[in-house]
Design an enzyme around this catalytic site. Sequence first.
Site, PDB file in Angstrom:
ATOM      1  N   ASP A  14      23.603  58.616  71.493  1.00 45.41           N
ATOM      2  CA  ASP A  14      24.672  57.646  71.728  1.00 45.41           C
ATOM      3  C   ASP A  14      25.495  57.913  72.989  1.00 45.41           C
ATOM      4  OD1 ASP A  14      23.774  57.206  69.181  1.00 45.41           O
ATOM      5  OD2 ASP A  14      25.707  57.450  68.208  1.00 45.41           O
ATOM      6  N   ARG A 132      32.833  57.840  60.756  1.00 42.10           N
ATOM      7  CA  ARG A 132      32.513  58.361  62.087  1.00 42.10           C
ATOM      8  C   ARG A 132      32.633  57.316  63.207  1.00 42.10           C
ATOM      9  NH1 ARG A 132      27.799  58.709  58.990  1.00 42.10           N
ATOM     10  NH2 ARG A 132      26.053  57.349  59.567  1.00 42.10           N
TER      11      ARG A 132
END
Length: 372
Positions: A14, A132
């Site tokens: 990511d 998250r």
Amino acid sequence: MFYHFENRVGWMNDPNGLVWFKGEYHAFFQHYPHAPRWGQMHWGHATSKDLIHWEEHDIALFPDQKYENDGGCFSGSAIVKDDRLYLFYTSVSHEMQQTQSVAWTDDGVTFTKYEGNPIIAKSPLGDNKDFRDPKVFKFGNEYRMIVGAGIYNIAKLLLFRSEDLLNWEYIGELMSDGRFGGVAECPDLFQLEDKWIMMFSSVKALPHRVCFAIGDFDGTTFTPEMPLKNVHGQMVPGDDPFFPIETGPDFYAPQTFEDPEGRRILIAWMFNWSRQAAAGQTHVGAFTIPRQLDLNIRDELIMFPVEEACGLLKKESTFVSYERGMLRVAFEGRTILERPFAQEPDIQVLEDVGVVEIFINGGRENITTYIC
């Protein structure tokens, strides 16, 4: 690769903390430096002057605290306040599971973790297993944080507010929808003209795994609009506010930021969780080319390479063909992807070493493929 950033060694996924700071574009990323596979996460760091050529720097965040002693430093975002760059990330420990923490830098080189971490130690859902990817943005004179979450196999987006970036108050659920699996990941919420765009990644295999919705946000609630669909030649409101722009197999966890020119720029992870590193491969994953998000005259969201990358686009590609109503992406005789189109679309292609990105009809749809 030449135009798509990839780390020198190890695993990357990511993009995190995309931001303009001290005269440069900064991009951080989830990173395991010891092998080309998932491991205890660090934050890698790269900078660019032009969004095309990137320089990788030393690791910005190491999992060196007790509240990071399991999964490490997961994804998050960045924001500049009073000439200081704040990095918000998910800290993952054996004791507390997933919590939200912050670090900062004044020079873009040296990073300091807040002694009061984690700044959000408990999920309002009562379960920290899936809590998250904090995205922080300014809203009026305050700040908002969206966190991806889930419980009882229902994906959720949770909203918090702060006046100082350190003390956070829970507002409520921004979204709750079991269609997207057990957790929503890598959320984003940003303004384009007079509209707000919600974006997140779904862990569930759907027709689209990165979900977009257009609507309105008042600081507390996101109210989505229903996109129009064609029914017997007439455009009528649909029944699902979430729609795809990107339909390729290797596009996940996108994040956006606003640059000094006011452009809303998106970068995503180019790979997918079903893949593994090939034998002898020393590094895995890449960034997509940075893409600018806009609304067209029909208020449709479009995504197209930033101006700096437009000179790299081609109208024809050995990887892409259209025959008998099918758009096909192939590599060395192997079909990577086939999509039906009633008539030949206008396509522009950006090719790189092991990468093909296809932009269809001016960015109304895109297909991203990591082919090696």
